[in-house]
Design a protein around this motif. Structure first.
Motif, PDB file in Angstrom:
ATOM      1  N   VAL A  54       1.124  -1.357  -0.157  1.00  0.00           N
ATOM      2  CA  VAL A  54      -0.057  -0.086   0.105  1.00  0.00           C
ATOM      3  C   VAL A  54       0.943   0.786   0.481  1.00  0.00           C
ATOM      4  CG1 VAL A  54      -2.045  -1.185   0.985  1.00  0.00           C
ATOM      5  CG2 VAL A  54      -0.621  -0.194   2.777  1.00  0.00           C
ATOM      6  N   ALA A  55       0.392   2.386  -0.977  1.00  0.00           N
ATOM      7  CA  ALA A  55       0.893   3.752  -0.154  1.00  0.00           C
ATOM      8  C   ALA A  55       0.335   4.653   0.089  1.00  0.00           C
ATOM      9  CB  ALA A  55       1.451   4.775  -1.758  1.00  0.00           C
ATOM     10  N   ARG A  56       0.475   5.216   1.551  1.00  0.00           N
ATOM     11  CA  ARG A  56      -0.581   6.102   2.153  1.00  0.00           C
ATOM     12  C   ARG A  56       0.099   7.824   2.020  1.00  0.00           C
ATOM     13  NH1 ARG A  56      -2.400   2.329   6.011  1.00  0.00           N
ATOM     14  NH2 ARG A  56      -1.239   0.167   5.969  1.00  0.00           N
ATOM     15  N   VAL A  57      -0.799   7.936   1.932  1.00  0.00           N
ATOM     16  CA  VAL A  57      -1.029   9.645   2.495  1.00  0.00           C
ATOM     17  C   VAL A  57      -1.420  10.299   3.390  1.00  0.00           C
ATOM     18  CG1 VAL A  57      -1.292  12.065   1.103  1.00  0.00           C
ATOM     19  CG2 VAL A  57      -0.551   9.952  -0.132  1.00  0.00           C
ATOM     20  N   GLY A  58      -0.952  10.565   4.786  1.00  0.00           N
ATOM     21  CA  GLY A  58      -1.590  10.855   6.019  1.00  0.00           C
ATOM     22  C   GLY A  58      -2.302   9.242   6.268  1.00  0.00           C
ATOM     23  N   ASP A  59      -3.543   9.029   6.783  1.00  0.00           N
ATOM     24  CA  ASP A  59      -3.565   8.037   6.924  1.00  0.00           C
ATOM     25  C   ASP A  59      -4.297   6.990   5.681  1.00  0.00           C
ATOM     26  OD1 ASP A  59      -3.013   8.391   9.750  1.00  0.00           O
ATOM     27  OD2 ASP A  59      -4.736   9.097  10.901  1.00  0.00           O
ATOM     28  N   ASP A  60      -4.249   8.047   4.752  1.00  0.00           N
ATOM     29  CA  ASP A  60      -5.684   6.879   3.475  1.00  0.00           C
ATOM     30  C   ASP A  60      -4.464   6.835   2.681  1.00  0.00           C
ATOM     31  OD1 ASP A  60      -7.479   8.621   4.520  1.00  0.00           O
ATOM     32  OD2 ASP A  60      -6.947  10.260   3.128  1.00  0.00           O
ATOM     33  N   VAL A  61      -5.139   4.942   2.719  1.00  0.00           N
ATOM     34  CA  VAL A  61      -4.602   4.053   1.647  1.00  0.00           C
ATOM     35  C   VAL A  61      -4.892   5.036   0.817  1.00  0.00           C
ATOM     36  CG1 VAL A  61      -5.079   2.170   0.198  1.00  0.00           C
ATOM     37  CG2 VAL A  61      -4.288   2.700   3.102  1.00  0.00           C
ATOM     38  N   ALA A  62      -3.326   5.453  -0.605  1.00  0.00           N
ATOM     39  CA  ALA A  62      -4.033   6.116  -1.752  1.00  0.00           C
ATOM     40  C   ALA A  62      -4.179   5.108  -3.042  1.00  0.00           C
ATOM     41  CB  ALA A  62      -2.895   7.014  -1.866  1.00  0.00           C
ATOM     42  N   GLY A  63      -3.618   3.886  -3.044  1.00  0.00           N
ATOM     43  CA  GLY A  63      -3.165   3.285  -4.042  1.00  0.00           C
ATOM     44  C   GLY A  63      -2.645   1.803  -3.263  1.00  0.00           C
ATOM     45  N   VAL A  64      -2.482   0.526  -4.545  1.00  0.00           N
ATOM     46  CA  VAL A  64      -2.500  -0.283  -4.399  1.00  0.00           C
ATOM     47  C   VAL A  64      -1.482  -1.181  -4.982  1.00  0.00           C
ATOM     48  CG1 VAL A  64      -4.150  -0.701  -2.129  1.00  0.00           C
ATOM     49  CG2 VAL A  64      -4.916  -1.551  -4.399  1.00  0.00           C
ATOM     50  N   VAL A  65      -0.942  -2.235  -4.751  1.00  0.00           N
ATOM     51  CA  VAL A  65      -0.593  -3.331  -5.552  1.00  0.00           C
ATOM     52  C   VAL A  65      -0.584  -4.887  -4.927  1.00  0.00           C
ATOM     53  CG1 VAL A  65       1.753  -2.548  -5.392  1.00  0.00           C
ATOM     54  CG2 VAL A  65       1.037  -3.827  -8.004  1.00  0.00           C
ATOM     55  N   ARG A  66      -0.806  -5.775  -5.569  1.00  0.00           N
ATOM     56  CA  ARG A  66      -0.918  -6.798  -5.399  1.00  0.00           C
ATOM     57  C   ARG A  66       0.771  -7.494  -5.732  1.00  0.00           C
ATOM     58  NH1 ARG A  66      -1.720 -12.418  -6.145  1.00  0.00           N
ATOM     59  NH2 ARG A  66      -2.571 -13.737  -4.518  1.00  0.00           N
ATOM     60  N   TRP A  67       1.135  -8.206  -4.757  1.00  0.00           N
ATOM     61  CA  TRP A  67       2.952  -8.889  -4.854  1.00  0.00           C
ATOM     62  C   TRP A  67       2.446  -9.878  -4.575  1.00  0.00           C
ATOM     63  CZ3 TRP A  67       6.571 -10.920  -2.305  1.00  0.00           C
ATOM     64  CH2 TRP A  67       8.335 -10.827  -2.597  1.00  0.00           C
ATOM     65  N   GLN A  68       3.622 -10.482  -5.462  1.00  0.00           N
ATOM     66  CA  GLN A  68       3.450 -12.419  -5.189  1.00  0.00           C
ATOM     67  C   GLN A  68       4.677 -12.906  -5.960  1.00  0.00           C
ATOM     68  OE1 GLN A  68      -0.088 -12.447  -7.236  1.00  0.00           O
ATOM     69  NE2 GLN A  68       0.689 -14.013  -8.742  1.00  0.00           N
ATOM     70  N   ARG A  69       5.355 -13.931  -4.654  1.00  0.00           N
ATOM     71  CA  ARG A  69       6.684 -14.718  -5.299  1.00  0.00           C
ATOM     72  C   ARG A  69       5.908 -15.457  -6.953  1.00  0.00           C
ATOM     73  NH1 ARG A  69      11.054 -14.837  -2.113  1.00  0.00           N
ATOM     74  NH2 ARG A  69      11.798 -15.954  -3.993  1.00  0.00           N
ATOM     75  N   GLU A  70       4.628 -15.697  -7.076  1.00  0.00           N
ATOM     76  CA  GLU A  70       4.700 -17.354  -8.236  1.00  0.00           C
ATOM     77  C   GLU A  70       3.808 -16.547  -8.874  1.00  0.00           C
ATOM     78  OE1 GLU A  70       3.350 -20.382  -6.051  1.00  0.00           O
ATOM     79  OE2 GLU A  70       5.345 -21.488  -5.787  1.00  0.00           O
ATOM     80  N   ASP A  71       3.558 -17.046  -9.835  1.00  0.00           N
ATOM     81  CA  ASP A  71       2.549 -15.904 -10.709  1.00  0.00           C
ATOM     82  C   ASP A  71       2.087 -17.999 -11.819  1.00  0.00           C
ATOM     83  OD1 ASP A  71       1.148 -15.509 -13.114  1.00  0.00           O
ATOM     84  OD2 ASP A  71       1.456 -13.479 -13.267  1.00  0.00           O
TER      85      ASP A  71
END
Length: 160
Positions: A54-71
């Motif tokens: 997650v990317a936070r600006v203050g207490d707000d979640v401004a953006g997200v990305v799913r991260w994984q070791r396999e695909d």
């Protein structure tokens, strides 16, 4: 802005960001994800296993990305243990154009590097030129394009 691995308490905010992004794409006749795929319960499972950043600006979640070791779906040919993968990059519309995507990509890269993998990889629908430009501008290089069903996807990687 602060980026980090999502906390279990972030699941509702992550689901909201993903839902907003999916609906925004639908509203522009560019559907990609099913809005219904982002229930808080489903996202909670991925958050609990460390699969969201997650990317936070203050207490707000401004953006997200799913991260994984396999695909195995998009990268079945990747040698096991050599790569990390990013999916579902999404930014709240209120924070669009303010560097949230780049911050998430940078954190994903550093997280992968800290685990000793050789590549950070991702994919996107091949006809999404602005998204491809974002990835290429960050330093990802086109690996190839593959067909999945009736859609073509561009696969990108960055060497770590």
């Amino acid at each position: 802005m602060h980026t980090e691995i999502a906390r279990p308490s972030d699941a509702a905010a992550i689901a909201a960001v993903l839902h907003e992004a999916a609906q925004w794409l639908v509203d522009r006749q560019m559907p990609l994800w099913a809005v219904s795929d982002f229930s808080e319960e489903r996202v909670q499972q991925d958050v609990d296993t460390g699969h969201f950043l997650v990317a936070r600006v203050g207490d707000d979640v401004a953006g997200v990305v799913r991260w994984q070791r396999e695909d195995p779906t998009f990268w079945p040919d990747a040698e096991p243990g050599t790569s990390a993968f990013l999916h579902k990059l999404a930014v709240r519309r209120a924070w669009a154009g303010q560097g949230v995507s780049a911050a998430l990509l940078a954190f994903g890269r550093e997280h992968a590097r800290s685990l000793g993998v050789r590549y950070l990889r991702l994919d996107c629908v091949a006809d999404r030129q602005p998204l491809r430009a974002l990835y290429e501008g960050f330093g990802f290089t086109l690996y190839d394009c593959v067909l999945k069903g009736r859609r073509e996807f561009a696969r990108y990687q960055i060497a770590l």
